[in-house]
Design a protein around this motif. Structure first.
Motif, PDB file in Angstrom:
ATOM      1  N   TYR A   1     -10.659   1.617  -5.996  1.00 40.98           N
ATOM      2  CA  TYR A   1     -10.574   0.854  -4.718  1.00 40.98           C
ATOM      3  C   TYR A   1     -11.653   1.470  -3.671  1.00 40.98           C
ATOM      4  O   TYR A   1     -12.179   2.729  -3.949  1.00 40.98           O
ATOM      5  CB  TYR A   1      -9.441   0.678  -3.918  1.00 40.98           C
ATOM      6  CG  TYR A   1      -8.709   2.088  -3.454  1.00 40.98           C
ATOM      7  CD1 TYR A   1      -9.084   2.656  -2.262  1.00 40.98           C
ATOM      8  CD2 TYR A   1      -8.048   2.922  -4.322  1.00 40.98           C
ATOM      9  CE1 TYR A   1      -8.526   3.924  -1.864  1.00 40.98           C
ATOM     10  CE2 TYR A   1      -7.679   4.122  -3.890  1.00 40.98           C
ATOM     11  CZ  TYR A   1      -7.748   4.668  -2.760  1.00 40.98           C
ATOM     12  OH  TYR A   1      -7.584   5.781  -2.254  1.00 40.98           O
ATOM     13  N   ASP A   2     -12.118   0.843  -2.714  1.00 40.21           N
ATOM     14  CA  ASP A   2     -13.206   1.541  -1.966  1.00 40.21           C
ATOM     15  C   ASP A   2     -12.700   0.654  -0.351  1.00 40.21           C
ATOM     16  O   ASP A   2     -12.848  -0.585  -0.226  1.00 40.21           O
ATOM     17  CB  ASP A   2     -14.288   0.726  -2.141  1.00 40.21           C
ATOM     18  CG  ASP A   2     -15.513   1.090  -1.184  1.00 40.21           C
ATOM     19  OD1 ASP A   2     -15.364   1.869  -0.157  1.00 40.21           O
ATOM     20  OD2 ASP A   2     -16.775   0.640  -1.335  1.00 40.21           O
ATOM     21  N   VAL A   3     -12.078   1.581   0.352  1.00 41.66           N
ATOM     22  CA  VAL A   3     -11.641   1.280   2.029  1.00 41.66           C
ATOM     23  C   VAL A   3     -13.053   0.873   2.708  1.00 41.66           C
ATOM     24  O   VAL A   3     -13.605   1.985   2.979  1.00 41.66           O
ATOM     25  CB  VAL A   3     -10.692   2.109   2.443  1.00 41.66           C
ATOM     26  CG1 VAL A   3     -10.256   1.724   3.602  1.00 41.66           C
ATOM     27  CG2 VAL A   3      -9.340   2.214   1.504  1.00 41.66           C
ATOM     28  N   ARG A   4     -13.133  -0.122   3.159  1.00 40.26           N
ATOM     29  CA  ARG A   4     -14.227  -0.429   4.218  1.00 40.26           C
ATOM     30  C   ARG A   4     -13.863  -0.511   5.497  1.00 40.26           C
ATOM     31  O   ARG A   4     -14.860  -0.364   6.392  1.00 40.26           O
ATOM     32  CB  ARG A   4     -14.787  -1.834   3.798  1.00 40.26           C
ATOM     33  CG  ARG A   4     -15.228  -1.977   2.420  1.00 40.26           C
ATOM     34  CD  ARG A   4     -16.648  -0.830   2.122  1.00 40.26           C
ATOM     35  NE  ARG A   4     -17.057  -0.925   0.692  1.00 40.26           N
ATOM     36  CZ  ARG A   4     -18.280  -1.492   0.454  1.00 40.26           C
ATOM     37  NH1 ARG A   4     -19.138  -2.148   1.351  1.00 40.26           N
ATOM     38  NH2 ARG A   4     -18.678  -1.563  -0.754  1.00 40.26           N
TER      39      ARG A   4
ATOM     40  N   GLY B   1     -10.581   0.589   8.585  1.00 39.89           N
ATOM     41  CA  GLY B   1      -9.090   1.247   8.619  1.00 39.89           C
ATOM     42  C   GLY B   1      -8.730   2.074   7.483  1.00 39.89           C
ATOM     43  O   GLY B   1      -9.777   2.713   6.943  1.00 39.89           O
ATOM     44  N   SER B   2      -7.537   2.506   7.262  1.00 36.44           N
ATOM     45  CA  SER B   2      -7.109   3.223   6.418  1.00 36.44           C
ATOM     46  C   SER B   2      -5.841   2.737   5.553  1.00 36.44           C
ATOM     47  O   SER B   2      -5.229   1.946   6.242  1.00 36.44           O
ATOM     48  CB  SER B   2      -6.995   4.826   7.144  1.00 36.44           C
ATOM     49  OG  SER B   2      -5.719   4.391   8.004  1.00 36.44           O
ATOM     50  N   LEU B   3      -5.939   3.431   4.269  1.00 36.02           N
ATOM     51  CA  LEU B   3      -4.707   2.717   3.685  1.00 36.02           C
ATOM     52  C   LEU B   3      -4.022   3.920   2.624  1.00 36.02           C
ATOM     53  O   LEU B   3      -4.658   4.833   2.553  1.00 36.02           O
ATOM     54  CB  LEU B   3      -5.204   1.666   2.657  1.00 36.02           C
ATOM     55  CG  LEU B   3      -5.654   0.362   3.160  1.00 36.02           C
ATOM     56  CD1 LEU B   3      -6.446  -0.461   2.008  1.00 36.02           C
ATOM     57  CD2 LEU B   3      -4.734  -0.529   3.882  1.00 36.02           C
ATOM     58  N   HIS B   4      -3.032   3.526   2.180  1.00 30.38           N
ATOM     59  CA  HIS B   4      -2.305   4.488   1.275  1.00 30.38           C
ATOM     60  C   HIS B   4      -3.135   4.275  -0.012  1.00 30.38           C
ATOM     61  O   HIS B   4      -3.680   3.089  -0.196  1.00 30.38           O
ATOM     62  CB  HIS B   4      -0.699   4.177   0.910  1.00 30.38           C
ATOM     63  CG  HIS B   4      -0.039   4.400   2.203  1.00 30.38           C
ATOM     64  ND1 HIS B   4       0.437   5.569   2.457  1.00 30.38           N
ATOM     65  CD2 HIS B   4       0.521   3.513   3.246  1.00 30.38           C
ATOM     66  CE1 HIS B   4       1.209   5.282   3.654  1.00 30.38           C
ATOM     67  NE2 HIS B   4       1.245   4.255   4.172  1.00 30.38           N
ATOM     68  N   PRO B   5      -3.242   5.410  -0.935  1.00 31.05           N
ATOM     69  CA  PRO B   5      -3.890   5.298  -2.054  1.00 31.05           C
ATOM     70  C   PRO B   5      -3.681   4.372  -3.016  1.00 31.05           C
ATOM     71  O   PRO B   5      -4.497   4.137  -4.049  1.00 31.05           O
ATOM     72  CB  PRO B   5      -3.985   6.816  -2.647  1.00 31.05           C
ATOM     73  CG  PRO B   5      -2.564   7.044  -2.030  1.00 31.05           C
ATOM     74  CD  PRO B   5      -2.491   6.529  -0.823  1.00 31.05           C
ATOM     75  N   ARG B   6      -2.318   3.650  -3.252  1.00 24.77           N
ATOM     76  CA  ARG B   6      -2.201   2.830  -4.253  1.00 24.77           C
ATOM     77  C   ARG B   6      -1.869   1.578  -3.677  1.00 24.77           C
ATOM     78  O   ARG B   6      -0.946   1.405  -2.922  1.00 24.77           O
ATOM     79  CB  ARG B   6      -0.882   3.333  -4.979  1.00 24.77           C
ATOM     80  CG  ARG B   6      -0.257   2.404  -6.175  1.00 24.77           C
ATOM     81  CD  ARG B   6       0.875   2.847  -6.601  1.00 24.77           C
ATOM     82  NE  ARG B   6       1.162   2.143  -7.707  1.00 24.77           N
ATOM     83  CZ  ARG B   6       1.187   2.563  -9.004  1.00 24.77           C
ATOM     84  NH1 ARG B   6       0.139   3.260  -9.392  1.00 24.77           N
ATOM     85  NH2 ARG B   6       1.771   1.572 -10.001  1.00 24.77           N
ATOM     86  N   THR B   7      -2.538   0.391  -4.160  1.00 20.83           N
ATOM     87  CA  THR B   7      -2.517  -1.051  -3.687  1.00 20.83           C
ATOM     88  C   THR B   7      -1.852  -1.894  -4.718  1.00 20.83           C
ATOM     89  O   THR B   7      -2.294  -1.532  -6.127  1.00 20.83           O
ATOM     90  CB  THR B   7      -3.795  -1.799  -3.264  1.00 20.83           C
ATOM     91  OG1 THR B   7      -4.242  -0.917  -2.060  1.00 20.83           O
ATOM     92  CG2 THR B   7      -3.680  -3.161  -2.780  1.00 20.83           C
ATOM     93  N   VAL B   8      -0.849  -2.587  -4.509  1.00 17.11           N
ATOM     94  CA  VAL B   8      -0.124  -3.502  -5.499  1.00 17.11           C
ATOM     95  C   VAL B   8      -0.133  -4.885  -4.899  1.00 17.11           C
ATOM     96  O   VAL B   8       0.357  -4.979  -3.556  1.00 17.11           O
ATOM     97  CB  VAL B   8       1.051  -2.939  -5.956  1.00 17.11           C
ATOM     98  CG1 VAL B   8       2.033  -3.758  -6.790  1.00 17.11           C
ATOM     99  CG2 VAL B   8       1.000  -1.490  -6.268  1.00 17.11           C
TER     100      VAL B   8
ATOM    101  N   HIS C   1       0.880  -1.060   0.112  1.00 19.47           N
ATOM    102  CA  HIS C   1       0.154  -0.090   0.049  1.00 19.47           C
ATOM    103  C   HIS C   1       1.140   1.437  -0.125  1.00 19.47           C
ATOM    104  O   HIS C   1       1.525   1.425   0.845  1.00 19.47           O
ATOM    105  CB  HIS C   1      -0.806   0.001   1.133  1.00 19.47           C
ATOM    106  CG  HIS C   1      -1.716  -1.132   1.327  1.00 19.47           C
ATOM    107  ND1 HIS C   1      -2.763  -1.326   0.596  1.00 19.47           N
ATOM    108  CD2 HIS C   1      -1.714  -2.542   2.121  1.00 19.47           C
ATOM    109  CE1 HIS C   1      -3.176  -2.517   0.736  1.00 19.47           C
ATOM    110  NE2 HIS C   1      -2.733  -3.367   1.616  1.00 19.47           N
ATOM    111  N   VAL C   2       0.674   2.190  -1.013  1.00 20.68           N
ATOM    112  CA  VAL C   2       1.991   3.087  -1.225  1.00 20.68           C
ATOM    113  C   VAL C   2       1.408   4.460  -1.587  1.00 20.68           C
ATOM    114  O   VAL C   2       0.133   4.336  -2.160  1.00 20.68           O
ATOM    115  CB  VAL C   2       2.693   2.679  -2.426  1.00 20.68           C
ATOM    116  CG1 VAL C   2       3.904   3.666  -2.616  1.00 20.68           C
ATOM    117  CG2 VAL C   2       3.293   1.241  -2.421  1.00 20.68           C
ATOM    118  N   ASP C   3       2.027   5.357  -1.135  1.00 20.48           N
ATOM    119  CA  ASP C   3       1.630   6.972  -1.628  1.00 20.48           C
ATOM    120  C   ASP C   3       2.653   7.228  -2.293  1.00 20.48           C
ATOM    121  O   ASP C   3       3.969   7.533  -1.731  1.00 20.48           O
ATOM    122  CB  ASP C   3       1.574   7.715  -0.193  1.00 20.48           C
ATOM    123  CG  ASP C   3       0.929   8.921  -0.336  1.00 20.48           C
ATOM    124  OD1 ASP C   3       0.737   9.563  -1.606  1.00 20.48           O
ATOM    125  OD2 ASP C   3       1.044   9.837   0.487  1.00 20.48           O
ATOM    126  N   VAL C   4       2.304   7.553  -3.533  1.00 18.53           N
ATOM    127  CA  VAL C   4       3.502   7.982  -4.680  1.00 18.53           C
ATOM    128  C   VAL C   4       3.264   9.686  -4.575  1.00 18.53           C
ATOM    129  O   VAL C   4       2.331  10.159  -4.897  1.00 18.53           O
ATOM    130  CB  VAL C   4       3.207   7.576  -5.849  1.00 18.53           C
ATOM    131  CG1 VAL C   4       4.087   8.040  -7.142  1.00 18.53           C
ATOM    132  CG2 VAL C   4       3.153   6.205  -5.864  1.00 18.53           C
TER     133      VAL C   4
END
Length: 101
Positions: A43-46, A48-55, A9-12
């Motif tokens: 994506y749709d975070v249901r 928690g929270s994540l960085h905006p890019r998932t790989v 999970h990445v924030d570029v």
């Protein structure tokens, strides 16, 4: 043998520089049989929270996933990525629900 996966999970912060990382990382990914299953996208975070890019990257084995990360070519690519992206990465072994007997 079970497959291995990188889940990131990445924030570029700099997309142009990130393209340089992707080009540099292509060689070790090919060497270890990496296959991208998820590479950004909608994506749709249901929870928690994540960085905006998932790989999600699949490797033939868990050992291949570990070796790719530690490969000198990947570490050189990572040096390009580190100043322009932040995030979380886990290398995880796949699951096989087949039982003996």
């Amino acid at each position: 043998m079970l497959k291995g996966y990188w889940v990131a999970h990445v924030d570029v912060k700099d997309q142009a520089a990130f393209e340089e990382y992707k080009a540099a990382a292509a060689k070790p990914f090919a060497r270890y049989g990496a296959r991208f299953l998820v590479r950004a996208g909608q994506y749709d975070v249901r929870e928690g929270s994540l960085h905006p890019r998932t790989v999600v990257i699949e490797f033939p084995t868990f050992a291949d996933a570990l070796a790719c990360y530690d490969d000198p070519d990947h570490l050189a690519a990572k040096a390009i990525r580190d100043p322009i992206a932040s995030g979380d990465l886990v290398i995880v072994e796949g699951y096989n629900d087949q039982r003996d007997g």
